[in-house]
Design an enzyme around this catalytic site. Structure first.
Site, short mmCIF file in Angstrom:
data_model
loop_
_atom_site.label_atom_id
_atom_site.label_comp_id
_atom_site.label_asym_id
_atom_site.label_seq_id
_atom_site.Cartn_x
_atom_site.Cartn_y
_atom_site.Cartn_z
N MET A 161 0.89 -1.26 -0.14
CA MET A 161 -0.39 -0.23 -0.13
C MET A 161 0.47 1.13 0.09
O MET A 161 0.51 2.08 -0.69
CB MET A 161 -1.14 0.31 0.93
CG MET A 161 -1.81 -0.84 1.32
SD MET A 161 -3.22 -0.55 -0.21
CE MET A 161 -4.22 0.40 0.30
N ASP A 221 -7.12 -9.63 5.26
CA ASP A 221 -5.51 -9.75 4.86
C ASP A 221 -4.75 -10.09 6.38
O ASP A 221 -4.00 -9.60 6.60
CB ASP A 221 -4.73 -8.58 3.90
CG ASP A 221 -3.36 -9.15 3.86
OD1 ASP A 221 -3.03 -10.32 3.59
OD2 ASP A 221 -2.31 -8.14 3.14
#
Length: 702
Positions: A26, A137
Site C-alpha cells: 500500500m 488480509d
C-alpha cells in the site's frame, strides 16, 4: 525502525515524521508524532494508488468506518486524510514486534500463549466486523505483540484495494498462505473468511509455518483450495478448534464469538508472568527503548509526558488498582483479554517497561505516583480549575470519538474522544472547558447532574462539575476490572453502571442515590456495553455487545426483564455483515426503536409488549435517535444503503415513510438537540451541526 531519508517529508498533515517503520504493497509506514504528543504509525498510500479515483473514494469510506473500530486489540485510528495528494492514515503506535519477527527470532509459542493469542485475534475481529469491515488480509505481519494482547493492524484499508491497481497484480485476495478458499475462488467473502485466516496465523505461531505451506502463489493457492491443513506441531487441545476454523466451507467454521467462548473456558496464563514468552517481552522493551531514542533525537525534542490512561481517575497513578496493562511483563493481560471493550492505555515509549507508573495526569500537581491506597479522591475528580490550561480548544478531537451529547438546557454539547472530553457552545463553536481526565462513560440527568465512570469508581458530578458522590462496589466484588456503561435517570435519583468481574461475568448495578442502596444487581452472561434509562425513568435498556439477546429492557421497579430483541444470531452476507443493533427511546411515548438486522428497524411499544411499526432498511446503522417531538426517527450510517445513498436516513414515525433521499450528512455519533434546534453528527474530525428539517450544515466544530 530506520532513519528518514532525504526524500522523506518532515511532516504529513499536522504530524512530524520521526523514522521509517517499513513499507508494503500500500505504501510507506512512518513513526510520527501528533500535535498532542502521541506516537502514531502513519501509513502513506503509494502514488499509483493515489491516482486511482475509485481507490480514493473507497479508501475515504473505509477510513471513516475504520475510525469506528474500538477495542483493546485494534490500535486506534488517530487521524487520516484520504483527500490529500497522497492519502494517509495514522494509527496508535504499538512498540512491539510483529508475530512474524517474534516467531522467527524466538521460535513457536507455547500453548498458553497460543490461547491468549487466539482469543485476542478473535476479539479484534469482533471489533472490526462490528464496524462493518472485514480484514481480508490477516497474517502474522499484521499482528503486533504487546503486553495487553495481540494488536491487529491494517484493518482500515484492506477492503479499499478491491477493484483497484492491486487487484490487477493479484494481491486483492490477501496473502496466499493465509487467504481463504472463497477469496481464492473469487466467491463471496464474509467474517468467516477472516476466521480462516485467524487459524492460519495461530498455526504459524504454533509451528513456525503456515498451515498450507509457503512458496509462490501458484503453488500455495491450490493447496488452500484442495488440501487439508498441516496441523503437525500444533498443541493437541487446540487442533479441533483450528481444524474447524480451516474448513473449506465457510458455514462450517466457528464464529469469533464461539472461539472466545470455547477458549475462555480453560485456564489462561498467570497474570503474574504475563502471556508472552520472556524473549518476546525483551523485544518489546527493545522497541520501547528504540522509540524513546528516536523521540529524544528528533528536531522538536522529547515528547511531553502528558499521556493519561484512558480509564484512570485523576491524581496520578493508583498503585494496586490501576487496570491499564502498562507493565511490559504483561501483568493482568490474561484477565484483560476476557473483558471485551475495556479501555486500555497505550504503552508510552518513555515508560521503562518495568511497570513504571510515574506518568502524571494532565493538570495534576506532579508526576510522582500517588501513594494512596487506591481510593478515588472526590475532591480531585471535581477539580476543574485548570482544565482549560492544557487544552487550547483548537487542536481538534484527538482519537476515536465515542459520545456526542447535548446538555439538557440545550446550550452546549459534550464530545467524549479518546484523549479528552470537552464541552462546546454549539452555536458559536467556542470551546467551554474540558473534563479532566476523560471518563470511560458518562450520562446527564435533566438538571445537568452527571454520572461518570473511571477504572475503579463511578462518580456523581454537580452542574459545576464538582464531585458530590462516589459509587463503589469493591466490597461486593474482589476482582473488579473497570466501571463502564453508566446512565442516570432523568430525575437524577437512580444510577446504573456495568461492572465486569469473575469469569467473563457482567453485573448491571442499579443504585438508588437517596437511599444509598443497590436496588438491583442484574447478572449478565454476555458483555453489556451500554445502559440507558427511559425518559420517564421506569425502564432500563441494556445493549449487549457479544451474545444474544442483543437488546434487553428491564422494569426498574421490579428488576424484571420485559423485552428481549434479537434473540439469535442473524444470517448475514457480504458487506451487510455488521449488526450494530442500535436502539433509541422516544422522548414522548413508551416506544423503543431497534435496528434488528441490516437496517430493518422495529418500533416496540414496550408497555404493550408489541411491535407497532416496521421499517425496511438495507444496512445496519451505528446510531438511532428520535426528534425532540418524537415524530421523526433519524439514523446515522457510514456506507451505502439498499437505496443507493450514503449517510443516515429519516422516517416519519407515524407512517414509516422515509423523509430523506440521496446522500445525507447523518454520518456518525448522532445527537438531537433537546429543543429540536439542531442535529449533531460526526464526520472524521469535524462535528457537524445540522438543520433538523433540511439536514444542511448550520455550524461545524473541528
Amino acid at each position: 525502525m530506520h532513519p528518514l531519508t532525504s526524500g522523506d517529508p518532515a511532516h504529513i498533515g499536522p504530524h512530524r515524521l520521526l523514522a521509517r517503520l517499513g513499507a508494503g504493497g500500500m505504501g510507506e509506514v512512518y513513526l510520527a508524532r501528533t500535535p498532542q504528543g502521541r506516537l502514531a504509525a502513519l501509513k502513506v498510500v503509494k502514488e499509483d494508488l493515489a491516482r486511482d479515483q475509485e481507490f480514493r473514494s473507497r479508501f475515504a469510506r473505509e477510513v471513516r468506518t475504520a475510525q469506528m473500530v474500538e477495542g483493546p486489540f485494534t490500535p486506534d485510528v488517530v487521524d487520516a486524510d484520504p483527500h490529500a495528494d497522497l492519502p494517509w492514515m495514522a494509527t496508535e503506535y504499538v512498540p512491539g514486534p510483529t508475530l512474524t519477527k517474534a516467531v522467527k527470532g524466538n521460535g513457536p509459542f507455547p500453548e498458553a500463549s497460543l490461547r491468549v493469542l487466539t482469543i485476542g485475534l478473535a476479539r479484534a475481529l469482533q471489533a472490526v466486523h462490528a464496524a462493518g469491515l472485514m480484514h481480508r488480509d490477516l497474517k502474522p505481519d499484521n499482528v503486533l505483540l504487546s503486553p495487553r494482547g495481540p494488536q491487529v493492524i491494517d484493518f482500515g484499508i484492506a477492503r479499499a484495494v478491491e477493484g483497484t491497481v492491486l487487484t490487477k497484480t493479484g494481491q486483492a485476495f490477501g496473502t496466499p498462505s493465509y487467504t481463504s478458499p472463497e477469496q481464492v475462488m473469487g466467491q463471496e467473502t464474509s467474517p468467516a473468511s477472516d476466521v480462516f485466516s485467524l487459524a492460519g496465523v495461530v498455526v504459524y505461531a504454533a509451528t513456525g509455518r503456515p498451515p498450507f505451506g509457503s512458496g509462490k502463489a501458484a503453488e500455495v493457492l491450490p493447496r488452500v483450495v484442495g488440501q487439508e491443513p498441516n496441523l503437525d506441531g500444533v498443541p493437541e487441545p487446540l487442533r479441533p478448534l483450528l481444524a474447524r476454523c480451516l474448513a473449506k466451507d465457510p458455514t462450517e467454521r466457528p464464529t469469533s464469538d464461539e472461539i472466545v467462548r470455547v477458549l475462555s473456558a480453560d485456564p489462561l496464563p498467570s497474570a503474574e508472568h504475563g502471556w508472552l514468552p520472556a524473549q518476546v517481552n525483551q523485544s518489546i522493551n527493545a522497541h520501547q527503548h528504540e522509540a524513546h531514542q528516536v523521540v529524544q533525537a528528533s528536531p522538536s525534542g522529547p515528547l511531553q509526558n502528558t499521556t493519561t490512561p484512558l480509564n484512570q481517575p485523576p491524581g496520578g497513578s493508583r498503585k494496586g488498582r490501576r487496570r491499564t496493562g502498562l507493565i511490559a511483563a504483561g501483568a493482568g493481560a490474561a484477565a484483560l483479554l476476557l473483558a471485551a471493550g475495556i479501555g486500555l492505555a497505550a504503552v508510552a515509549p518513555w515508560e521503562n517497561g518495568e511497570g513504571d507508573e510515574g506518568t502524571a495526569a494532565p493538570g495534576s500537581d506532579s508526576g510522582e505516583p500517588d501513594e494512596a491506597d487506591g481510593e478515588a479522591d472526590p475532591e480531585s475528580l471535581g477539580d476543574q480549575d485548570d482544565m482549560a490550561a492544557d487544552w487550547d480548544g483548537e487542536t481538534g478531537f484527538d482519537g476515536f470519538v465515542s459520545d456526542v451529547v447535548f446538555t439538557p438546557d440545550g446550550s452546549g454539547i459534550y464530545v467524549r474522544a479518546t484523549s479528552a472530553m470537552t464541552l462546546w457552545d454549539w452555536e458559536s463553536g467556542e470551546f467551554q472547558h474540558r473534563l479532566n481526565p476523560t471518563p470511560t462513560s458518562f450520562d446527564l440527568a435533566d438538571d445537568g447532574t452527571m454520572v461518570a465512570t473511571y477504572a475503579d469508581t463511578a462518580v456523581i458530578l454537580d452542574t459545576d462539575l464538582e464531585t458530590v458522590e462516589l459509587f463503589d462496589v469493591a466490597e461486593e466484588l474482589d476482582d473488579i476490572i473497570d466501571y463502564r456503561g453508566a446512565s442516570i435517570s432523568p430525575d437524577g435519583s437512580l444510577v446504573s453502571v456495568v461492572v465486569p468481574h469473575g469469569d467473563d461475568q457482567r453485573t448491571v448495578y442499579v443504585w438508588d442515590r437517596e437511599a444509598d442502596a443497590i436496588m438491583h444487581a442484574l447478572e449478565q452472561d454476555n458483555d453489556v456495553g451500554h445502559t440507558e434509562f427511559s425518559p420517564d425513568g421506569d425502564h432500563l435498556r441494556l445493549r449487549i455487545l457479544e451474545g444474544y439477546p442483543r437488546v434487553m429492557l428491564y422494569d426498574v421497579a421490579t428488576g424484571e426483564e420485559v423485552l428481549s430483541v434479537i434473540e439469535e444470531e442473524p444470517e448475514t452476507s457480504g458487506d451487510l455483515s455488521s449488526n450494530w443493533h442500535a436502539s433509541a427511546f422516544s422522548p414522548t411515548e413508551p416506544i423503543l426503536a431497534v435496528d434488528r438486522n441490516e437496517g430493518d428497524i422495529a418500533l416496540y411499544d414496550y408497555e404493550e409488549g408489541k411491535v407497532i411499526l416496521e421499517i425496511e432498511g438495507g444496512r445496519s446503522y451505528s446510531n438511532l435517535a428520535f426528534s425532540a417531538d418524537g415524530q421523526t426517527l433519524y439514523s446515522a450510517g457510514m456506507g451505502s444503503t439498499a437505496t443507493g445513498h450514503s449517510g443516515g436516513r429519516a422516517w416519519d414515525v407515524a407512517t414509516g415513510e422515509e423523509l430523506t433521499s440521496g446522500d445525507t450528512l447523518l454520518i456518525d455519533r448522532l445527537a438531537v438537540h433537546p429543543g429540536g434546534e439542531a442535529l449533531a453528527a460526526f464526520q472524521r474530525d469535524t462535528l457537524l451541526l445540522l438543520d433538523p428539517e433540511t439536514l444542511e450544515v448550520i455550524n461545524e466544530i473541528s
